[in-house]
Each structure stands twice: as C-alpha cells, then as structure tokens.
Design an enzyme around this catalytic site. Structure first.
Site, short mmCIF file in Angstrom:
data_model
loop_
_atom_site.label_atom_id
_atom_site.label_comp_id
_atom_site.label_asym_id
_atom_site.label_seq_id
_atom_site.Cartn_x
_atom_site.Cartn_y
_atom_site.Cartn_z
N HIS A 228 0.81 -1.25 -0.31
CA HIS A 228 0.05 0.46 0.04
C HIS A 228 0.93 1.35 0.31
CE1 HIS A 228 -3.38 2.53 -0.55
NE2 HIS A 228 -2.76 3.32 0.84
N TYR A 232 1.65 5.50 -2.04
CA TYR A 232 2.12 6.96 -2.13
C TYR A 232 3.67 7.18 -3.03
CZ TYR A 232 -2.50 6.88 -0.55
OH TYR A 232 -3.53 6.66 -0.43
N HIS A 379 -9.14 0.14 -12.44
CA HIS A 379 -9.01 1.49 -11.28
C HIS A 379 -7.80 1.59 -10.82
CE1 HIS A 379 -8.05 3.15 -6.93
NE2 HIS A 379 -7.53 2.55 -6.80
N PHE A 380 -6.59 1.01 -10.57
CA PHE A 380 -5.19 1.72 -11.05
C PHE A 380 -4.58 1.88 -12.10
CE2 PHE A 380 -4.00 -2.97 -10.04
CZ PHE A 380 -3.15 -2.82 -11.49
N HIS A 381 -5.21 1.43 -12.87
CA HIS A 381 -4.85 2.00 -14.47
C HIS A 381 -5.17 4.01 -14.46
CE1 HIS A 381 -3.85 -1.54 -16.23
NE2 HIS A 381 -3.30 -0.82 -16.71
N ARG A 442 -9.23 -11.04 -13.96
CA ARG A 442 -8.51 -9.83 -13.95
C ARG A 442 -6.98 -11.55 -14.17
NH1 ARG A 442 -5.04 -7.63 -8.63
NH2 ARG A 442 -3.53 -7.10 -9.72
N ARG A 443 -5.77 -11.11 -14.54
CA ARG A 443 -4.72 -12.01 -15.08
C ARG A 443 -4.85 -13.25 -15.64
NH1 ARG A 443 -2.27 -10.93 -8.82
NH2 ARG A 443 -0.64 -9.21 -9.53
C1 HEM Z 1 -0.26 1.46 -23.02
C2 HEM Z 1 -0.19 1.58 -22.04
C3 HEM Z 1 -0.95 0.98 -21.16
C4 HEM Z 1 -1.73 -0.80 -21.83
C5 HEM Z 1 -2.49 -1.69 -23.11
C6 HEM Z 1 -2.28 -1.65 -19.93
C7 HEM Z 1 -2.59 -2.39 -20.38
C8 HEM Z 1 -3.02 -3.21 -19.24
C9 HEM Z 1 -3.63 -5.27 -19.22
C10 HEM Z 1 -4.99 -4.96 -20.56
C11 HEM Z 1 -3.98 -4.98 -17.94
C12 HEM Z 1 -4.47 -6.22 -17.20
C13 HEM Z 1 -4.18 -7.26 -17.49
C14 HEM Z 1 -5.03 -8.89 -16.62
O1 HEM Z 1 -4.84 -8.15 -15.90
O2 HEM Z 1 -4.61 -10.09 -17.15
C15 HEM Z 1 -2.64 -4.56 -17.61
C16 HEM Z 1 -2.22 -4.43 -15.56
C17 HEM Z 1 -0.84 -3.63 -15.15
N1 HEM Z 1 -1.02 -2.50 -15.59
FE1 HEM Z 1 -1.32 -1.77 -17.39
N2 HEM Z 1 -1.81 -0.82 -19.04
C18 HEM Z 1 -0.95 0.14 -19.76
C19 HEM Z 1 -0.57 1.38 -18.85
C20 HEM Z 1 -0.15 1.13 -17.75
C21 HEM Z 1 0.89 2.30 -17.05
C22 HEM Z 1 1.78 3.72 -17.78
C23 HEM Z 1 0.58 1.84 -15.59
C24 HEM Z 1 1.48 1.95 -14.29
C25 HEM Z 1 2.12 2.81 -14.50
C26 HEM Z 1 0.41 0.13 -15.38
C27 HEM Z 1 0.56 -0.77 -15.04
C28 HEM Z 1 -0.11 -2.11 -14.54
C29 HEM Z 1 -0.10 -2.87 -13.56
C30 HEM Z 1 0.34 -3.16 -12.06
C31 HEM Z 1 -1.16 -3.92 -13.73
C32 HEM Z 1 -1.33 -5.44 -13.46
C33 HEM Z 1 -0.40 -6.40 -13.46
C34 HEM Z 1 -0.79 -7.67 -12.39
O3 HEM Z 1 -1.72 -7.89 -12.75
O4 HEM Z 1 0.49 -8.48 -12.38
N3 HEM Z 1 -0.66 -0.29 -16.72
N4 HEM Z 1 -2.38 -3.41 -17.99
CU LIG Z 2 -4.15 -0.21 -0.69
#
Ligand code: HEM
Ligand SMILES: [Cu+2]
Length: 570
Positions: A228, A232, A379-381, A442-443
């Site tokens: 968490h 921040y 949410h976190f995007h 997700r994932r």
């Molecule tokens: C080109 C821009 C981006 C695209 C197309 C994108 C797309 C995605 C998608 C589709 C997922 C879900 C995958 C799943 O759960 O099956 C994901 C997960 C995630 N994204 Fe992005 N994202 C982008 C940018 C970012 C940025 C800028 C961040 C953080 C600074 C970020 C952090 C994350 C994180 C932490 C996860 C979760 C990974 C996990 O479940 O272990 N993403 N993203």
């Molecule tokens: Cu938290």
C-alpha cells in the site's frame, strides 16, 4: 538568467540518466501492455497464452516499479537540489545509487524476459506482487533487493544534502519541495522494511533451495505491508508536481504551503498501517484486523480531499490572475494549450474518478464483489496508470528542457499526446471497470470460459472488449509519441532559456504555520507507533498459525494472536 542544467550540470546529468532508464521501462512496459490488451480480448495473439504471465510480470514490474520509481529518483534529486539551492553533497554517492538501482532493475528485467526463451532456463513469472507460492529465479529477487537498497541510498543522499543545508540555515523552515522529499522517504524507509525482510529472509534463500518452504501468507502480508505505501511512493512525485509546478503553469501560486505540509505528514502517518486492506479475502487473517485496516483506510481520504481542494484552489487563483471570472467560467482562462498544464490537469481529473473506485475497493464487503476481477486494473490504471504516469509525462515537457538546455521538439504533438492518453484511458478503464462488475477475472490470458456466459446489463461483453482493445492501442500510440518527442527534444540545438523554470512563492507561506510541522523526528515516531499497533497482532497470529517458514495452519482463523499474547504474558 540560467536554467537548472547551467547551475547544476552534474546533478542534471544524473537526473537525465534516471529519466532515460525510466522512459526505457515505459516504452517496453507499454508494448507489453498492448500485447496483453489485444491478447486477452482475443483480437490479436502474438504470444502463446502460456507466456501471458511473463508478459504481465514484465508489464507490472517495468511500469509500476521501474518507470515510476526511476522518475521519482530523478525528480526528487532535481527538487532537493533546486529547493535547497546547492549541489548534492557528494556526486559520487549520487552516481553510486543510480548505478546500484539500475543494475538491480536490469537484473530483474532480464530474469523476467528470459522466461520468453525456454532455452535459457530462467524465469520470473511472479507478477509485480512476487509473493509465494509463485517462485522466481534468484536473479529476480536479487535485482529487486539491489533496486530497493539503491533507493535507500538515494534517500540518504537527500538527507545529507538537507543536513548540510540545515547547518548553514539553522532557523529556517525546510523548503517545501525538500520537505516533501524527506517525508516521502521516511515513509519509504518504514514501509520497505517489510518487503526487504520478505525478499532477503524468505524468498532469496527459498529460490536458491536453501530452505524448503515459506509461509505464503507471511510473504503476502509483508508484501502488502509495503504494497500500500508504495502507492504513495508513486503518488508523491505527482503530488509534488501538482503542488509546486501546476499552480505556476496555471499562471498563479500555490494556495497554501502549510496545508501541503500537513498532507505529506498525514501520508507519512497513515499510509503504512492499512496494507491489510489488500488481504480482505485472505483466509488466514482474522476479520477484526481487516476491519481495523478498513477504518484506517477511510482516514486516508482526508489528505486526498485536502489535495483536491488545494490544487483546484491554486488553479482557480491562476485562472483569475489570467482574467478568468465567474463561478466556473474561469476554467476557460486556464492555459489549455500548454501540454504540461493540460496533461497534469487531466491526470488530476482522472485521479478523482480513481478515488471513487478506490473507495469501493476499500470497503470490506463491496471488495468481495470486485476482488481479482478486471475492476482492479481498471481502478489502478486511473490512479498510477494516469494520475501518476500522465503527470510524469506532462511534467517532463516542462522538466526536460531545464535538464538539457534545449527546447521541446513539438508542443502540438505533446498536447495531442496527453489528450490521447486521457481518451485511451477513458475507453480502457471504463471497459475494465464494467468487465469487473460482470466478474471477468484479471491476470488471465483467456477469460472466455467454456459453457459460461458473462452477460452485461448495459451493452455487451463484445463492446467492452472493443473498448479495452481500442483504449490499449491509443495508450500505446500515446507512449510512442511521448518517447519520440522527448528523444527529438534531446537533439535540438541548445538555447539560452528553454523554459521559464522559476517557481513563485505560495500565497500563504510556511512562516505563519506551526513549527511542529517540520519536526520530522516526532512524525516518524508516531508513524512507527501506528505501524506497531496495526501489524504486531496480525503478524504474531500469522506466524503462530503457519510458522515462520510455513506449516499448515487451521482455517478460518479467529483472533488467536490475542490468546497467544495473553498466554505469553500470563
Ligand atoms: C500502453 C499503456 C497500457 C496498456 C495498454 C495497459 C494494459 C494493461 C492490461 C490489459 C492489464 C490487465 C492484464 C490482466 O489482468 O490480464 C494491465 C495490468 C497492469 N498494468 Fe497496465 N497498461 C498500460 C499502462 C500502464 C501503466 C502506465 C502502468 C503503471 C504505471 C500500468 C500498470 C499495470 C499493472 C501494475 C498491472 C497489473 C499487473 C498484474 O496484475 O500483476 N499499466 N495493463
Ligand atoms: Cu492499498
């Protein structure tokens, strides 16, 4: 007049180096994001579904950890140097932490990407949360450990700079930007202890085969103890820019310096004792502890709302300085053609939306509905993926010229880029939130379960998939435009004054506010007490149930730690 690079050439070099690492991670991570978005929606599959976890791990680690934290390392070095008006005490130390954290990040990235090449016999498909029972190659954990130690040394570097400033200015208030850096780092030291113990004591020996088992719940809890506050650690650089740069870009001044200090102190106190709110569905933690975590989490709304108030008030002040009038029509007087301003303002707007979905995540019972669905990345995007990432990109349009002495290659492309990110994220995160409400996980590489229908009350699942695929593609294009613009800026001809880099004094300065705000020892002590209160019983309970190195416990658990402690005392 001179700009940052003329005044502090050595520091500017380090900051540029951290930004290069940060943006390289952004480029690769965004490419992985595009692959995922198209793969899981089924529109284009260039990888095997079995490699999805590798790509997802790369995406999470490179974006959420490397891109954001390297940007922070550069921004904070810039902020400490310029606000204390003195160079770093020992530039070799500065390069040392840069080298250590870069090597660590490269190790971790190599271990992850190696997973795509079966002949290499190395993989780290453990996601950016990397807790047991998923296991990675030792190189991954070692890289992470080096990366974290690198950030610790960076913090020490900034504290040393502060100390030497303090000995020359014994009675002055800590300059605001340095105050923000120091409070953020105190929070970071306190919270990274959890992940450091998890990685060094459990995960590294386990991945080398020195110990047979670990207690997965313990590594999860130690991860979320840090997981968490790391949120921040992403947000504070964005806040630093919203509080100290955005008002200037808007044409005005920060509304209140003391309020900004209060907000950072509140984050130091409140961010760590809440991590259990990520574990509402973990069976090994008693309901009571979860309830306490939920209550603490709700308190965290306070600094966020204070920030919304202060930042909007500062923007309004700026707009009125520029001739804006009326209840809302002042919004039209803001400098919407400035990509740095517009990017940050749109990022702030998205953060408000992310705050609402965050409150839903925080509620213990509603969380059960959305947990582990696509709602969560939705949410976190909005928060880290837009509030933080878009602010960092937008801020770069103002920072990079001061760090290079060159003008920005193209302002119109920059403006288009930040708006494109906003639009792309509206699509992708809307699709993800709604898909989550339908229970789409997700994932997951192939969320289209056989003989099972996700049915939407509004629209259709196909429509949500299209939104996610289009949104993801626009986001990727936006990153490419950003990288090209910054790269081309770096090869422009140097000019005398590439950007107006002065920051005006706040409307209400620090002088009238209580001196106790600057008492960092006091706040740290309180933060430690709160952490002990929040975590000692749950940790005692987890270890007494499952053993330090793992053994099966009995589930569900009740507040056994209380009996355990009573047993020890009586
Ligand atoms: C080109 C821009 C981006 C695209 C197309 C994108 C797309 C995605 C998608 C589709 C997922 C879900 C995958 C799943 O759960 O099956 C994901 C997960 C995630 N994204 Fe992005 N994202 C982008 C940018 C970012 C940025 C800028 C961040 C953080 C600074 C970020 C952090 C994350 C994180 C932490 C996860 C979760 C990974 C996990 O479940 O272990 N993403 N993203
Ligand atoms: Cu938290």
């Amino acid at each position: 007049m001179s700009t940052f690079v003329d005044r502090y050439p050595d520091e500017a070099r380090v900051v540029r180096a951290t930004l290069v690492v940060s943006f390289a991670a952004l480029g690769i991570g965004a490419f992985f994001g595009l692959i995922q978005a198209l793969h899981r929606t089924g529109y284009l599959r260039i990888i095997d579904s079995t490699d999805y976890y590798t790509v997802l791990t790369g995406h999470g680690v490179l974006l959420a950890l490397v891109f954001t934290i390297f940007f922070l390392l550069g921004l904070f070095t810039w902020a400490v140097t310029r606000s204390l008006e003195r160079p770093m005490p020992n530039i070799r130390l500065t390069w040392a932490w840069f080298g250590l954290s870069t090597t660590g990040a490269v190790f971790a990235a190599v271990a992850i990407v190696a997973g795509l090449f079966p002949s290499l016999d190395m993989s780290a498909d453990v996601l950016y949360t990397f807790y047991a029972p998923l296991q990675a190659h030792p190189l991954f954990y070692i890289g992470l450990a080096m990366f974290i130690v690198g950030t610790w040394i960076a913090g020490a570097d900034w504290f040393l700079a502060y100390r030497s400033w303090r000995s020359d200015n014994p009675d002055e208030r800590i300059p605001l930007q340095t105050f923000m850096v120091l409070t953020t780092m105190l929070m970071w030291y306190l919270s990274t202890i959890g992940v450091a113990v998890s990685v060094v004591v459990f995960l590294i020996p386990w991945s080398f085969g020195l110990i047979e088992t670990v207690n997965p719940l313990l590594t999860r809890t130690l991860f979320w103890y840090f997981g968490h506050p790391v949120v921040y650690f992403w947000l504070m650089p964005a806040y630093l820019m919203w509080y100290t740069i955005l008002p200037k870009l808007a044409g005005g001044r920060l509304f209140s310096d003391p309020l900004a200090r209060v907000v950072f102190v509140l984050f130091l106190l409140l961010s760590t004792p809440v991590g259990i709110h990520h574990q509402y569905l973990d069976p090994g933690i008693a309901e009571g502890f979860k309830f306490i975590a939920m209550t603490n989490t709700m308190f965290l709304l306070l600094p966020s709302l204070l920030t919304a108030f202060t930042v909007v008030a500062s923007m309004e002040h700026g707009a009125r300085q520029r001739g804006g009038e009326g209840y809302l029509s002042w919004l039209g007087s803001l400098p919407w053609r400035d990509p740095a301003f517009t990017g940050m303002a749109l990022a702030g707007l998205m953060f408000a939306a992310g705050g609402f979905s965050g409150m839903i995540n925080a509620g213990m019972n509603i969380n059960y509905l959305v947990h582990n669905t696509l709602w969560v990345p939705g949410h976190f995007h909005l928060t880290v993926g837009t509030a933080v990432a878009l602010t960092m990109m937008a801020g770069s349009y103002w920072l990079v010229p001061q760090l290079t002495g060159r003008r920005l290659y193209s302002r119109p492309i920059a403006l288009f880029q930040v708006v494109l990110w906003f639009i792309g994220m509206v699509f992708m995160s809307n699709g993800m939130h709604r898909a989550g409400l339908l229970g789409i996980p997700r994932r997951t590489a192939e969320p289209q379960y056989q003989s099972f229908d996700f049915s939407a009350t509004i629209g259709s699942v196909t429509e949500l998939r299209i939104q996610m695929a289009i949104g993801g593609t626009l986001l990727f294009v936006s990153v490419v435009l950003f990288l090209f613009n910054v790269l081309l800026s770096a090869i422009e001809d140097p000019i005398e004054m590439p950007v107006d880099d002065s920051l005006p004094a706040p409307l209400s300065g620090a002088d009238g506010s209580p001196v106790v705000l600057d008492n960092l020892r006091l706040w740290t002590a309180i933060a430690i007490v709160l952490v002990i209160l929040a975590y000692s019983l749950p940790l005692a309970s987890i270890v007494s149930d499952g053993g330090l190195f793992g053994e099966s416990g009995t589930f569900p658990v009740f507040i056994e730690a209380v009996y355990w402690i009573v047993g020890v005392v009586v």
